[in-house]
Every structure is written in structure tokens, then in C-alpha cells.
Design a protein around this motif. Structure first.
Motif, PDB file in Angstrom:
ATOM      1  N   TRP A 193      30.198  76.284  36.440  1.00  0.00           N
ATOM      2  CA  TRP A 193      30.076  76.713  35.048  1.00  0.00           C
ATOM      3  C   TRP A 193      31.129  76.016  34.200  1.00  0.00           C
ATOM      4  O   TRP A 193      30.875  75.691  33.039  1.00  0.00           O
ATOM      5  CB  TRP A 193      30.252  78.227  34.930  1.00  0.00           C
ATOM      6  N   PHE A 194      32.298  75.813  34.777  1.00  0.00           N
ATOM      7  CA  PHE A 194      33.403  75.244  34.003  1.00  0.00           C
ATOM      8  C   PHE A 194      34.244  74.343  34.886  1.00  0.00           C
ATOM      9  O   PHE A 194      34.948  74.797  35.780  1.00  0.00           O
ATOM     10  CB  PHE A 194      34.279  76.369  33.426  1.00  0.00           C
ATOM     11  N   ASP A 195      34.129  73.063  34.658  1.00  0.00           N
ATOM     12  CA  ASP A 195      34.946  72.062  35.326  1.00  0.00           C
ATOM     13  C   ASP A 195      34.942  70.820  34.437  1.00  0.00           C
ATOM     14  O   ASP A 195      34.032  69.989  34.526  1.00  0.00           O
ATOM     15  CB  ASP A 195      34.397  71.731  36.715  1.00  0.00           C
ATOM     16  N   PRO A 196      35.902  70.710  33.532  1.00  0.00           N
ATOM     17  CA  PRO A 196      35.881  69.620  32.562  1.00  0.00           C
ATOM     18  C   PRO A 196      35.733  68.234  33.182  1.00  0.00           C
ATOM     19  O   PRO A 196      34.983  67.402  32.651  1.00  0.00           O
ATOM     20  CB  PRO A 196      37.217  69.777  31.828  1.00  0.00           C
ATOM     21  N   ALA A 197      36.408  67.994  34.289  1.00  0.00           N
ATOM     22  CA  ALA A 197      36.315  66.670  34.910  1.00  0.00           C
ATOM     23  C   ALA A 197      34.910  66.395  35.419  1.00  0.00           C
ATOM     24  O   ALA A 197      34.359  65.302  35.221  1.00  0.00           O
ATOM     25  CB  ALA A 197      37.333  66.561  36.052  1.00  0.00           C
ATOM     26  N   GLU A 198      34.320  67.387  36.068  1.00  0.00           N
ATOM     27  CA  GLU A 198      32.966  67.225  36.600  1.00  0.00           C
ATOM     28  C   GLU A 198      31.953  67.087  35.471  1.00  0.00           C
ATOM     29  O   GLU A 198      31.011  66.275  35.547  1.00  0.00           O
ATOM     30  CB  GLU A 198      32.617  68.420  37.486  1.00  0.00           C
ATOM     31  N   GLU A 199      32.128  67.851  34.423  1.00  0.00           N
ATOM     32  CA  GLU A 199      31.210  67.782  33.289  1.00  0.00           C
ATOM     33  C   GLU A 199      31.318  66.439  32.569  1.00  0.00           C
ATOM     34  O   GLU A 199      30.307  65.848  32.164  1.00  0.00           O
ATOM     35  CB  GLU A 199      31.506  68.927  32.323  1.00  0.00           C
ATOM     36  N   ALA A 200      32.538  65.950  32.420  1.00  0.00           N
ATOM     37  CA  ALA A 200      32.727  64.641  31.777  1.00  0.00           C
ATOM     38  C   ALA A 200      32.100  63.533  32.610  1.00  0.00           C
ATOM     39  O   ALA A 200      31.473  62.607  32.069  1.00  0.00           O
ATOM     40  CB  ALA A 200      34.217  64.377  31.571  1.00  0.00           C
ATOM     41  N   SER A 201      32.249  63.628  33.928  1.00  0.00           N
ATOM     42  CA  SER A 201      31.664  62.634  34.823  1.00  0.00           C
ATOM     43  C   SER A 201      30.143  62.637  34.721  1.00  0.00           C
ATOM     44  O   SER A 201      29.504  61.573  34.682  1.00  0.00           O
ATOM     45  CB  SER A 201      32.103  62.911  36.263  1.00  0.00           C
ATOM     46  N   ALA A 202      29.558  63.830  34.664  1.00  0.00           N
ATOM     47  CA  ALA A 202      28.100  63.934  34.538  1.00  0.00           C
ATOM     48  C   ALA A 202      27.632  63.363  33.205  1.00  0.00           C
ATOM     49  O   ALA A 202      26.622  62.647  33.133  1.00  0.00           O
ATOM     50  CB  ALA A 202      27.673  65.391  34.668  1.00  0.00           C
ATOM     51  N   ALA A 203      28.360  63.661  32.139  1.00  0.00           N
ATOM     52  CA  ALA A 203      27.992  63.132  30.825  1.00  0.00           C
ATOM     53  C   ALA A 203      28.039  61.610  30.829  1.00  0.00           C
ATOM     54  O   ALA A 203      27.118  60.949  30.320  1.00  0.00           O
ATOM     55  CB  ALA A 203      28.925  63.687  29.754  1.00  0.00           C
ATOM     56  N   GLN A 204      29.083  61.052  31.430  1.00  0.00           N
ATOM     57  CA  GLN A 204      29.201  59.592  31.459  1.00  0.00           C
ATOM     58  C   GLN A 204      28.085  58.963  32.286  1.00  0.00           C
ATOM     59  O   GLN A 204      27.538  57.915  31.915  1.00  0.00           O
ATOM     60  CB  GLN A 204      30.565  59.182  32.018  1.00  0.00           C
ATOM     61  N   ALA A 205      27.725  59.604  33.398  1.00  0.00           N
ATOM     62  CA  ALA A 205      26.633  59.088  34.227  1.00  0.00           C
ATOM     63  C   ALA A 205      25.320  59.078  33.454  1.00  0.00           C
ATOM     64  O   ALA A 205      24.522  58.133  33.558  1.00  0.00           O
ATOM     65  CB  ALA A 205      26.489  59.924  35.502  1.00  0.00           C
ATOM     66  N   LEU A 206      25.079  60.107  32.665  1.00  0.00           N
ATOM     67  CA  LEU A 206      23.859  60.171  31.865  1.00  0.00           C
ATOM     68  C   LEU A 206      23.876  59.113  30.763  1.00  0.00           C
ATOM     69  O   LEU A 206      22.856  58.473  30.482  1.00  0.00           O
ATOM     70  CB  LEU A 206      23.701  61.570  31.270  1.00  0.00           C
ATOM     71  N   ILE A 207      25.023  58.932  30.145  1.00  0.00           N
ATOM     72  CA  ILE A 207      25.146  57.904  29.106  1.00  0.00           C
ATOM     73  C   ILE A 207      24.917  56.522  29.710  1.00  0.00           C
ATOM     74  O   ILE A 207      24.206  55.681  29.142  1.00  0.00           O
ATOM     75  CB  ILE A 207      26.524  58.002  28.423  1.00  0.00           C
ATOM     76  N   ASP A 208      25.500  56.299  30.889  1.00  0.00           N
ATOM     77  CA  ASP A 208      25.312  55.007  31.562  1.00  0.00           C
ATOM     78  C   ASP A 208      23.851  54.767  31.927  1.00  0.00           C
ATOM     79  O   ASP A 208      23.400  53.613  32.025  1.00  0.00           O
ATOM     80  CB  ASP A 208      26.171  54.945  32.831  1.00  0.00           C
ATOM     81  N   ALA A 209      23.097  55.864  32.125  1.00  0.00           N
ATOM     82  CA  ALA A 209      21.674  55.753  32.477  1.00  0.00           C
ATOM     83  C   ALA A 209      20.791  55.605  31.246  1.00  0.00           C
ATOM     84  O   ALA A 209      19.562  55.550  31.371  1.00  0.00           O
ATOM     85  CB  ALA A 209      21.245  56.970  33.280  1.00  0.00           C
ATOM     86  N   GLY A 210      21.398  55.555  30.069  1.00  0.00           N
ATOM     87  CA  GLY A 210      20.636  55.311  28.857  1.00  0.00           C
ATOM     88  C   GLY A 210      20.426  56.498  27.947  1.00  0.00           C
ATOM     89  O   GLY A 210      19.801  56.367  26.888  1.00  0.00           O
ATOM     90  N   ALA A 211      20.933  57.654  28.317  1.00  0.00           N
ATOM     91  CA  ALA A 211      20.757  58.832  27.469  1.00  0.00           C
ATOM     92  C   ALA A 211      21.575  58.687  26.192  1.00  0.00           C
ATOM     93  O   ALA A 211      22.769  58.363  26.241  1.00  0.00           O
ATOM     94  CB  ALA A 211      21.171  60.095  28.221  1.00  0.00           C
ATOM     95  N   ASP A 212      20.940  58.925  25.062  1.00  0.00           N
ATOM     96  CA  ASP A 212      21.678  58.917  23.798  1.00  0.00           C
ATOM     97  C   ASP A 212      21.722  60.299  23.152  1.00  0.00           C
ATOM     98  O   ASP A 212      22.206  60.463  22.034  1.00  0.00           O
ATOM     99  CB  ASP A 212      21.117  57.868  22.832  1.00  0.00           C
TER     100      ASP A 212
END
Length: 360
Positions: A193-212
Motif C-alpha cells: 500500500w505504501f512504499d515510495p521506492a517501489e511505487e517510484a520504480s513502478a512508475a518509471q517502468a511504466l513511463i519507460d514502456a510508453g505510458a504518458d
């Protein structure tokens, strides 16, 4: 774990306290158990705003206690039990995984009121459950996301594969697809539910995959910060407004408004009119609110989103209205058919068009 009270120290609660009986003229004590820190500016922060609303409404007639960052498991049962031993008359446990712990302690203390957020277990008469129709808010931000994406890829950071989260993904996707048939959802499950590092990593992975466009069913502002750093990525506040990231990347938000419910239920407990219930409220009751839509959203998109909200607030529109198929193409809802609450409460499937599998 940190425990904070007005008149009681965390050390005293950890010891369990002796002589916990409350004198007749003592304030009514309410405990809140939080899965994250109150500074998450998300889920836990909004529940704590509800706690503060209780203090404002009842003044010196109440005393509140809270424990933050309590793991969902044996630790939760210990914390809840110590709150009761410390004098709590009523306890709100504010995460799905607290269900068993809440009921275990409730069985030991039948004269204490227990309220469990987003759960379903009510094994004792002194336990109620409550939740919000978050899927209504996710329908709105899905509607916006489908029109804001240029890559046609929307990223979704999901916490745990429970019905609440699956409902949200489905609602967001259906309404994004309605306005953009080419939209694609990519979901990353982070099991927190709350893990800033894990959430940031997931966001970056999605951005790298083309999500805008990024959505989240996690509680920190880390995805907002990752999107801000990336640039040209839109996000939505989760649980709280997260307005500090406006006007971009955060272009709107889903706000959980717990205060009125907490004030109402505490008042009923103090008056002796509290009764066991299973509450599921949404936009009509004001428990789910859509935050400010910034100027980054075109006026016509904002207007159509407001129309969608009005339909849900008035009860004339339901986000799960057929025709809708399951992911495998089999029929779920016929044309014009509306999903019943029982199916929604136990939702364990994706709708047609979402790729990937729901993990166990």
C-alpha cells in the motif's frame, strides 16, 4: 510503529495499562489504526483528517488515539488489543488486511465498538464495515485519461489483487476505452500500500514502456514525483488531492472524504444508537470526491467529466452498465444491465480488453 494520543503515551499503551475502565465523566476515546504514516499525503493522511474532524466536532467530549504504519498481521491484533486495554471505547481499523485482527479483538471485548474499513468480516455484533465506491472516481479519471493520452498507453500501479483494486482498474479502463477505443492499460502489481521506492520504480517502468498517463492504487506521492521528473506525463492524486503536484503532472484526483462518516458513527456510539452495518457510500453521499481539474485538461474533456460525475451523483448512471464482457470474451452484463453490489464486492476478473493476468 508510532502511537500518538492526547493524554496517553505510546509507552503506556505498549504496557497495556492497568485499570483501563473509563469513568463516567471521562471523554469517549476513539482509536485509529493506520497501515501507513499520516504523512503519506494519501490514504492514511485522509483517514487522519477524519480523526481530526471527530475532534473538531466533539471537542473535549472525545479523546483520539492513533497508531501509524501498523503491518497487516499479528502486529495489528496486538496494537488493537492494547488500544482497548488503554481505554478505547471505539476503534477504526483502516485497511483491508486488518479484518481478522479486528474481529479477533472484538470477540474479546464485546462492549467496544469496532469499525473496519474496506473489509467484509463481521463475526461479532460489535463490528461494522465501511468502504467507499472508489470505482466511481476511477471511472471519472479513466474518462479523462483516455482523452489525455497521446501514446494510447495508460499505466496503472496496483497494490494488491483484491476486489477493491480490480474494480478500480476495470472501471478506469472501461471509461478510458469508451472515449478512446485504442487505449491500452498496463498494470504493475507492487504488493504494497505504501512504499515510495517501489511505487517510484513502478512508475518509471511504466513511463519507460510508453505510458504518458499514470494511475495508482497506492498511497505515496512517489509516482507523482517520478512523472514530474519525466515530464510530459499526467497523473491523478490518490485518496487525497496531492495538489502540490498541480497543475502538472497531477491534473485531478480521487479524494476519500472520511470525516462525515467518522463523525456520524462516533456520535451514534456516544448516543447509544450505534448499530452494526455494512456501509458502502460514494459520490452521492460525498464519500468519494473528484479534486480540482487543472487547466491542463481541455475544457470539453472537463465538461464531459463533470457530466459523468453528475450522472453518478444523481444515481442515473452506474459505471458498470452493460454491455460488458469478461476478459475471455464471455458475456457478463447485457445491454443496459447494471452490475449488482454482490458481484462488484467480490470482483476477481478483468473486463474484456485488459491484457495480462490477475495474480493470486
Amino acid at each position: 510503529m508510532k502511537l500518538t494520543t492526547k493524554l496517553m503515551t505510546s509507552a503506556a499503551l505498549a504496557m497495556g495499562l492497568t485499570g483501563a475502565a473509563i469513568a463516567q465523566d471521562d471523554p469517549f476515546q476513539i482509536g485509529f489504526v493506520y497501515v501507513g504514516p499520516i504523512g503519506d499525503y494519501g490514504w492514511t493522511w485522509t483517514h487522519d483528517q477524519g480523526r481530526l474532524a471527530v475532534e473538531e466536532a466533539f471537542g473535549d467530549d472525545v479523546e483520539t488515539v492513533f497508531a501509524e504504519s501498523v503491518p497487516e498481521g499479528a502486529d495489528a491484533e496486538r496494537v488493537i488489543q492494547n488500544m482497548v486495554l488503554g481505554g478505547a471505547d471505539m476503534i477504526f481499523t483502516t485497511s483491508f488486511g486488518y479484518g481478522e485482527a479486528t474481529n479477533a479483538v472484538a470477540g474479546q471485548f464485546p462492549d467496544v465498538y469496532f469499525e473496519h474499513a474496506t473489509g467484509y468480516l463481521r463475526e461479532h455484533e460489535n463490528v461494522s464495515t465501511y468502504s467507499a465506491r472508489f470505482y466511481q472516481g476511477r471511472a471519472v479519471i479513466g474518462h479523462i485519461a483516455g482523452q489525455m493520452t497521446e501514446s494510447n498507453i495508460v499505466g496503472y500501479i496496483a497494490s494488491y489483487p483484491i476486489p477493491e483494486v480490480i474494480r478500480g482498474i476495470n472501471a478506469a479502463y472501461l471509461h478510458a476505452r469508451e472515449v478512446n477505443p485504442d487505449v491500452e492499460f498496463r498494470v504493475i502489481w507492487v504488493y504494497t500500500w505504501f512504499d515510495p521506492a517501489e511505487e517510484a520504480s513502478a512508475a518509471q517502468a511504466l513511463i519507460d514502456a510508453g505510458a504518458d498517463v499514470i494511475m495508482q492504487h497506492t498511497d505515496s506521492t512517489a509516482p507523482q514525483a517520478a512523472a514530474q521528473e519525466a515530464g510530459n506525463v499526467y497523473t491523478f492524486g490518490q485518496a487525497s488531492d496531492m495538489i502540490q503536484f498541480a497543475p502538472t503532472p497531477r491534473i485531478s484526483s480521487i479524494i476519500d472524504n472520511w470525516g462525515p462518516y467518522y463523525v456520524r458513527r462516533v456520535g451514534e456510539a456516544m448516543e447509544g444508537t450505534w448499530a452494526q452495518s455494512d456501509t458502502w457510500e460514494g459520490m452521492t453521499e460525498g464519500m468519494v470526491v473528484i479534486g480540482e481539474m487543472t487547466d491542463a485538461i481541455p475544457e470539453e474533456v472537463r465538461a464531459s467529466a463533470l457530466d459523468l460525475m453528475e450522472g453518478m451523483q444523481s444515481g442515473t448512471y452506474h459505471p458498470f452498465t452493460g454491455p460488458i464482457n469478461r476478459q475471455d470474451g464471455t458475456a457478463w452484463l447485457a445491454d443496459g444491465e447494471v452490475a449488482d453490489d454482490g458481484t462488484l464486492a467480490g470482483m476477481d476478473f478483468y473486463v474484456e480488453g485488459i491484457t495480462g493476468e490477475i495474480p493470486n
